[in-house]
Design a protein around this motif. Sequence first.
Motif, PDB file in Angstrom:
ATOM      1  N   GLY A 188     113.576 -27.511  51.137  1.00 27.66           N
ATOM      2  CA  GLY A 188     112.808 -27.132  52.312  1.00 27.66           C
ATOM      3  C   GLY A 188     111.371 -27.602  52.297  1.00 27.66           C
ATOM      4  O   GLY A 188     110.856 -28.106  53.294  1.00 27.66           O
ATOM      5  N   LEU A 189     110.712 -27.461  51.155  1.00 28.84           N
ATOM      6  CA  LEU A 189     109.295 -27.822  51.096  1.00 28.84           C
ATOM      7  C   LEU A 189     109.089 -29.329  51.086  1.00 28.84           C
ATOM      8  O   LEU A 189     108.151 -29.839  51.713  1.00 28.84           O
ATOM      9  CB  LEU A 189     108.652 -27.170  49.878  1.00 28.84           C
ATOM     10  N   LEU A 190     109.963 -30.065  50.383  1.00 30.52           N
ATOM     11  CA  LEU A 190     109.833 -31.525  50.400  1.00 30.52           C
ATOM     12  C   LEU A 190     110.143 -32.073  51.797  1.00 30.52           C
ATOM     13  O   LEU A 190     109.508 -33.030  52.255  1.00 30.52           O
ATOM     14  CB  LEU A 190     110.736 -32.156  49.358  1.00 30.52           C
ATOM     15  N   ALA A 191     111.112 -31.465  52.480  1.00 31.51           N
ATOM     16  CA  ALA A 191     111.411 -31.897  53.853  1.00 31.51           C
ATOM     17  C   ALA A 191     110.250 -31.579  54.790  1.00 31.51           C
ATOM     18  O   ALA A 191     109.945 -32.360  55.700  1.00 31.51           O
ATOM     19  CB  ALA A 191     112.691 -31.228  54.339  1.00 31.51           C
ATOM     20  N   THR A 192     109.595 -30.452  54.570  1.00 32.19           N
ATOM     21  CA  THR A 192     108.432 -30.107  55.393  1.00 32.19           C
ATOM     22  C   THR A 192     107.304 -31.102  55.173  1.00 32.19           C
ATOM     23  O   THR A 192     106.642 -31.553  56.118  1.00 32.19           O
ATOM     24  CB  THR A 192     107.946 -28.686  55.068  1.00 32.19           C
ATOM     25  N   ASP A 193     107.071 -31.459  53.912  1.00 25.32           N
ATOM     26  CA  ASP A 193     106.034 -32.440  53.597  1.00 25.32           C
ATOM     27  C   ASP A 193     106.339 -33.776  54.279  1.00 25.32           C
ATOM     28  O   ASP A 193     105.448 -34.422  54.838  1.00 25.32           O
ATOM     29  CB  ASP A 193     105.951 -32.608  52.085  1.00 25.32           C
ATOM     30  N   ARG A 194     107.609 -34.169  54.251  1.00 26.26           N
ATOM     31  CA  ARG A 194     108.004 -35.419  54.904  1.00 26.26           C
ATOM     32  C   ARG A 194     107.809 -35.334  56.418  1.00 26.26           C
ATOM     33  O   ARG A 194     107.290 -36.274  57.050  1.00 26.26           O
ATOM     34  CB  ARG A 194     109.466 -35.735  54.576  1.00 26.26           C
ATOM     35  N   ALA A 195     108.198 -34.206  57.014  1.00 27.50           N
ATOM     36  CA  ALA A 195     108.049 -34.054  58.465  1.00 27.50           C
ATOM     37  C   ALA A 195     106.583 -34.060  58.874  1.00 27.50           C
ATOM     38  O   ALA A 195     106.223 -34.603  59.936  1.00 27.50           O
ATOM     39  CB  ALA A 195     108.722 -32.753  58.915  1.00 27.50           C
ATOM     40  N   ARG A 196     105.737 -33.476  58.046  1.00 30.70           N
ATOM     41  CA  ARG A 196     104.303 -33.451  58.352  1.00 30.70           C
ATOM     42  C   ARG A 196     103.735 -34.861  58.425  1.00 30.70           C
ATOM     43  O   ARG A 196     102.850 -35.151  59.236  1.00 30.70           O
ATOM     44  CB  ARG A 196     103.570 -32.628  57.288  1.00 30.70           C
ATOM     45  N   ARG A 197     104.243 -35.761  57.601  1.00 26.77           N
ATOM     46  CA  ARG A 197     103.701 -37.117  57.551  1.00 26.77           C
ATOM     47  C   ARG A 197     103.952 -37.891  58.836  1.00 26.77           C
ATOM     48  O   ARG A 197     103.209 -38.834  59.138  1.00 26.77           O
ATOM     49  CB  ARG A 197     104.303 -37.863  56.356  1.00 26.77           C
ATOM     50  N   ASP A 198     105.020 -37.539  59.561  1.00 27.05           N
ATOM     51  CA  ASP A 198     105.249 -38.242  60.829  1.00 27.05           C
ATOM     52  C   ASP A 198     104.893 -37.363  62.028  1.00 27.05           C
ATOM     53  O   ASP A 198     105.375 -37.589  63.137  1.00 27.05           O
ATOM     54  CB  ASP A 198     106.687 -38.759  60.932  1.00 27.05           C
ATOM     55  N   GLY A 199     104.040 -36.376  61.776  1.00 22.95           N
ATOM     56  CA  GLY A 199     103.586 -35.523  62.862  1.00 22.95           C
ATOM     57  C   GLY A 199     104.676 -34.639  63.434  1.00 22.95           C
ATOM     58  O   GLY A 199     104.599 -34.224  64.592  1.00 22.95           O
ATOM     59  N   TYR A 200     105.696 -34.361  62.643  1.00 21.27           N
ATOM     60  CA  TYR A 200     106.822 -33.497  63.019  1.00 21.27           C
ATOM     61  C   TYR A 200     107.655 -34.078  64.163  1.00 21.27           C
ATOM     62  O   TYR A 200     108.380 -33.345  64.844  1.00 21.27           O
ATOM     63  CB  TYR A 200     106.321 -32.087  63.380  1.00 21.27           C
ATOM     64  N   THR A 201     107.600 -35.394  64.351  1.00 21.91           N
ATOM     65  CA  THR A 201     108.388 -36.016  65.418  1.00 21.91           C
ATOM     66  C   THR A 201     109.864 -36.153  65.055  1.00 21.91           C
ATOM     67  O   THR A 201     110.701 -36.386  65.936  1.00 21.91           O
ATOM     68  CB  THR A 201     107.829 -37.417  65.752  1.00 21.91           C
TER      69      THR A 201
END
Length: 213
Positions: A181-194
């Motif tokens: 969950g946290l690594l996926a959140t970090d990844r999503a944050r990098r693309d602005g949650y798009t």
Amino acid sequence: MTEPLADVPGSRPVLTTHERFVGKVWDIASDEVDLGEAGVVTRDYVRHTGAVVIIALDPEDRVYLVRQYRHPVGAECWEPPAGLLDVADEQPLDAARRELHEEADLTAATWHALVDYCPSGGGSSEAVRVYLARDIAQVPEHERHVRTDEERDMIGAWVPLDDAVAAILDGRIRSSSAVAGLLATDRARRDGYTSLRAPDAPWTRPEATRLVR
């Protein structure tokens, strides 16, 4: 490979199922599985209800984690709020809302499907959906859930997402729900949650996860 990378659904014929153990939360079964030319094999596995995990994220890029005793690994583990899909006819998103309320005294106005995973596909039918919950609010004191049993002494804390990711990569946090969950959140944050999906996005999970006591 010309097609998008994806798991290929499709189970093999089961000739016989032996119920080895019926537990409080999940069962253990042995299936005689016909693999065609590879022959018939026996596969023992945990038949699991499935679960939901909630990454609650505030405007300061902090995530809410709880520290809960996990007996099989002999440790109090930091992990996101989570719970089993063990309520009859309850939809996964509704279960996530309930668990966030019960375990964290929080509600969220904005929900997305973040990542789906199977913690141990070789030995368990468990399927997990992780939701990203934002626009967080506190549950009023008089509406809070009274926690009991192993949840009674849970500790909760808001943790900077960067610190949580660092703890995972350093091996200080090992819970699968936290890692995924946290690594996926970090990844999503990098693309602005798009890259986030709708909270009711299709979810492929085995029928065996849908057991309810």
